[in-house]
Enzyme design. Sequence first.
Site, mmCIF file in Angstrom:
data_model
loop_
_atom_site.group_PDB
_atom_site.id
_atom_site.type_symbol
_atom_site.label_atom_id
_atom_site.label_comp_id
_atom_site.label_asym_id
_atom_site.label_seq_id
_atom_site.Cartn_x
_atom_site.Cartn_y
_atom_site.Cartn_z
ATOM 1 N N ASP A 39 -0.955 -1.188 -5.566
ATOM 2 C CA ASP A 39 -0.026 -0.933 -4.451
ATOM 3 C C ASP A 39 0.745 -2.167 -3.978
ATOM 4 O O ASP A 39 0.936 -2.365 -2.772
ATOM 5 C CB ASP A 39 -0.778 -0.313 -3.275
ATOM 6 C CG ASP A 39 -1.458 0.998 -3.618
ATOM 7 O OD1 ASP A 39 -1.330 1.449 -4.781
ATOM 8 O OD2 ASP A 39 -2.129 1.579 -2.752
ATOM 9 N N LYS A 52 -0.424 7.521 -7.059
ATOM 10 C CA LYS A 52 -1.634 8.115 -6.459
ATOM 11 C C LYS A 52 -1.343 8.582 -5.038
ATOM 12 O O LYS A 52 -0.720 7.872 -4.258
ATOM 13 C CB LYS A 52 -2.775 7.093 -6.491
ATOM 14 C CG LYS A 52 -2.533 5.813 -5.704
ATOM 15 C CD LYS A 52 -3.665 4.830 -5.950
ATOM 16 C CE LYS A 52 -3.536 3.561 -5.146
ATOM 17 N NZ LYS A 52 -3.635 3.704 -3.704
ATOM 18 N N CYS A 75 -7.157 0.264 -0.132
ATOM 19 C CA CYS A 75 -6.983 0.798 -1.488
ATOM 20 C C CYS A 75 -7.737 0.006 -2.552
ATOM 21 O O CYS A 75 -8.190 0.582 -3.548
ATOM 22 C CB CYS A 75 -5.497 0.904 -1.809
ATOM 23 S SG CYS A 75 -4.708 2.197 -0.821
HETATM 24 C C1 C5J Z 1 -3.249 0.524 0.792
HETATM 25 C C2 C5J Z 1 -3.016 1.426 3.002
HETATM 26 N N1 C5J Z 1 -2.581 0.383 -0.336
HETATM 27 N N2 C5J Z 1 -3.535 0.354 3.585
HETATM 28 N N3 C5J Z 1 -2.764 1.453 1.661
HETATM 29 O O1 C5J Z 1 -4.194 -0.179 1.028
HETATM 30 O O2 C5J Z 1 -2.706 2.401 3.648
#
Ligand code: C5J
Length: 226
Positions: free
Chosen positions: A24, A129, A162
């Site tokens: 991400d 995802k 994540c």
């Molecule tokens: C991730 C989030 N990628 N913090 N998303 O950690 O919402």
Amino acid sequence: MITIPADPYPFAFDPASTALVLIDMQRDFVEPGGFGETLGNDVSLLQSVVPPLKNVLDTARAVGMTVIHTREGHVPDLSDCPPAKLNRGEPSLRIGDPGPKGRILVRGEFGHDIVDELAPLPGELVIDKPGKGSFHATNLQAELTERGISRLVVTGVTTEVCVHTTVREANDRGYECLVLSDCTGSYFPEFQRVGLAMIAAQGAIFGWVAPSDALITALVPQEVAS
Ligand code: C5J
């Protein structure tokens, strides 16, 4: 097999059966002016991940390791976003709302895509995802099996959300995970510290933790040899 110093004890891996996973590293989480900053977060804590992660990515590419990118987000009609996720958080800025870099966490929007410095190359796997974990509602496990991957080097943001969810999912599925401390980031310094400590605690209960230079130092001779 290569062995590198790690917490809580050395991590052994074969680059041929190990994938680098970038979680991400999307504009909306990492960049100034994105969704994350709009929520009041200090994105400099996430931006500091980009230069060391770029070094790791370049090294992994040079030695021919499998590289996998993930992006958290939803289809434009949000049919893959459970109401429990959609209705949570700041009522003024929710998934699908217009944000500073396009509709928030919607696939195809500018803010949903990966930062330029770490942009996937053709042939690298990109996993879209809908959840926090990279295995939930994706084909990641099948893709790993097809490539004969048994270990993951996990990087990206955010450490306690994540990254953690993915490492826990991977651990339960039998993968051994090395998390790179300077290539993961959180908006909250205490979550970064504790998040990493939780992974390596109790004899590597979820995995191993090491700084990126330990990995790069071990991989560079492979690059010369390859
Ligand atoms: C991730 C989030 N990628 N913090 N998303 O950690 O919402």
